[in-house]
Design a protein around this motif. Structure first.
Motif, PDB file in Angstrom:
ATOM      1  N   MET A   1       1.959  -2.904   3.776  1.00  0.00           N
ATOM      2  CA  MET A   1       2.968  -2.929   4.823  1.00  0.00           C
ATOM      3  C   MET A   1       2.379  -2.624   6.196  1.00  0.00           C
ATOM      4  SD  MET A   1       6.580  -1.608   3.253  1.00  0.00           S
ATOM      5  CE  MET A   1       6.046  -0.161   2.375  1.00  0.00           C
ATOM      6  N   LEU A   2       1.401  -1.726   6.239  1.00  0.00           N
ATOM      7  CA  LEU A   2       0.771  -1.418   7.526  1.00  0.00           C
ATOM      8  C   LEU A   2      -0.003  -2.613   8.074  1.00  0.00           C
ATOM      9  CD1 LEU A   2      -0.449   2.208   6.787  1.00  0.00           C
ATOM     10  CD2 LEU A   2       1.333   1.541   8.401  1.00  0.00           C
ATOM     11  N   ALA A   3      -0.592  -3.407   7.195  1.00  0.00           N
ATOM     12  CA  ALA A   3      -1.274  -4.616   7.662  1.00  0.00           C
ATOM     13  C   ALA A   3      -0.287  -5.555   8.334  1.00  0.00           C
ATOM     14  CB  ALA A   3      -1.966  -5.306   6.486  1.00  0.00           C
TER      15      ALA A   3
ATOM     16  N   GLY B   1       6.793   1.702   7.140  1.00  0.00           N
ATOM     17  CA  GLY B   1       6.771   0.411   6.473  1.00  0.00           C
ATOM     18  C   GLY B   1       6.077  -0.640   7.320  1.00  0.00           C
ATOM     19  N   SER B   2       6.727  -1.784   7.476  1.00  0.00           N
ATOM     20  CA  SER B   2       6.142  -2.873   8.250  1.00  0.00           C
ATOM     21  C   SER B   2       6.410  -2.753   9.741  1.00  0.00           C
ATOM     22  CB  SER B   2       6.656  -4.215   7.720  1.00  0.00           C
ATOM     23  OG  SER B   2       6.165  -4.438   6.411  1.00  0.00           O
TER      24      SER B   2
ATOM     25  N   GLY C   1       4.854  -2.231  -2.676  1.00  0.00           N
ATOM     26  CA  GLY C   1       4.424  -2.380  -1.294  1.00  0.00           C
ATOM     27  C   GLY C   1       4.163  -3.823  -0.936  1.00  0.00           C
ATOM     28  N   ALA C   2       3.562  -4.577  -1.857  1.00  0.00           N
ATOM     29  CA  ALA C   2       3.309  -5.992  -1.608  1.00  0.00           C
ATOM     30  C   ALA C   2       4.611  -6.762  -1.447  1.00  0.00           C
ATOM     31  CB  ALA C   2       2.478  -6.580  -2.747  1.00  0.00           C
ATOM     32  N   HIS C   3       5.612  -6.422  -2.270  1.00  0.00           N
ATOM     33  CA  HIS C   3       6.926  -7.078  -2.164  1.00  0.00           C
ATOM     34  C   HIS C   3       7.560  -6.810  -0.807  1.00  0.00           C
ATOM     35  CE1 HIS C   3      11.138  -8.084  -3.031  1.00  0.00           C
ATOM     36  NE2 HIS C   3      11.429  -6.895  -2.550  1.00  0.00           N
ATOM     37  N   TRP C   4       7.544  -5.555  -0.361  1.00  0.00           N
ATOM     38  CA  TRP C   4       8.153  -5.219   0.925  1.00  0.00           C
ATOM     39  C   TRP C   4       7.406  -5.859   2.085  1.00  0.00           C
ATOM     40  CZ3 TRP C   4      12.200  -1.819   2.636  1.00  0.00           C
ATOM     41  CH2 TRP C   4      13.037  -1.384   1.603  1.00  0.00           C
TER      42      TRP C   4
END
Length: 288
Positions: free
Chosen positions: A83-85, A57-58, A18-21
């Motif tokens: 991703m939501l952030a 995702g984002s 998730g951090a990568h995406w």
């Protein structure tokens, strides 16, 4: 946050993946945005539509749906807090006031029945541990006659990034990373399985059509190879071999990708996906 039943995927998308995406949202949008217009057109959004974006995702497709429905609204739902952030931050910067984002599991989220006119997803519905339960729950969130539209990968052999990774077989222990059927990128690669899952979930008028788009994976073969090897599968396979094999893999992947460099240096790979539409029945047979 609502109940989470898909715990394995929740852990993955709130960890390094998730951090990568989230960190690379613009790059992933460049890979996948060729499917945005076909998806939104298939959803038949109107100015007042209330749209649910599953696995948002984002949030690029959520924001686009909100822009298409200025008198309506769009809710993006995803497991991934990182991703939501990014999704919330981007929506605020773009000044989109009719979009919201919520962390939750589509398999178990307590949607208000009939709250949405449409549900969309760009590559967000392949990771359910129980697809029938998830789509049944999404169906309950749609009003009778509401439309489901999503994009998911077709067979692995029809996707250029898989061919690129296959060039490393014999250097990296790839195994059956692209095997269809189990939760993951290719779980819905079979059109027949899509039809069966959606029928069991109570949808009607199911249509499964192929759609293709060229995604931009990087500028130059070296950059694109670095990006591919820094994805979840790439990191997993590199972590199983020694430094010498890692160097060979990077060289082999770069050589493969040189054949896909456009005149401007952009590396483009063709993706073939299914564009799926289905309706929640308007009558008494609607999922309950």
């Amino acid at each position: 946050m609502s109940e989470i039943v898909n715990t394995e995927q929740a852990q993955a998308w709130n960890g390094p993946e998730g951090a990568h995406w989230a960190r690379n949202q613009d790059r992933w949008n460049a890979v996948n945005e060729g499917f945005n217009e076909p998806l939104l057109d298939a959803a038949a959004l109107t100015e007042g539509h209330r749209t649910l974006d599953v696995g948002c995702g984002s949030g690029q497709t959520t924001r686009l749906a909100a822009r298409r429905a200025p008198r309506g609204s769009a809710l993006g739902l995803d497991l991934s807090d990182p991703m939501l952030a990014e999704a919330r931050s981007r929506a605020a910067r773009e000044g989109i006031g009719n979009v919201t984002f919520q962390q939750g599991d589509a398999q178990a989220y307590s949607f208000e029945p009939g709250a949405f006119d449409s549900a969309i997803s760009r590559y967000g519905v392949m990771f359910f541990s129980d697809p029938e339960a998830a789509f049944r729950n999404i169906g309950r969130a749609l009003r009778p006659g509401g439309r489901l539209a999503f994009v998911c990968p077709a067979e692995p052999s029809r996707n250029g990034w898989v061919a690129a990774m296959e060039a490393l077989r014999g250097i990296l222990p790839l195994g059956d990373f692209d095997a269809p059927g189990r939760p993951g990128m290719f779980s819905l690669a079979s059109a027949d399985r899509i039809r069966a899952v959606l029928a069991a979930a109570g949808f009607s008028c199911v249509a499964v059509d192929p759609v293709e788009a060229d995604g931009a994976w990087g500028h130059g073969a070296d950059d694109a190879a670095d990006f591919l090897l820094n994805t979840g599968p790439g990191r997993h396979f590199l972590g199983q071999v020694d430094t010498a094999a890692q160097v060979r893999a990077r060289r082999a992947l770069t050589d493969h990708l040189r054949g896909h460099e456009a005149a401007d240096g952009t590396v483009r790979l063709r993706s073939t996906s299914w564009l799926v539409t289905a309706d929640r029945p308007a009558g008494p047979t609607a999922a309950s």
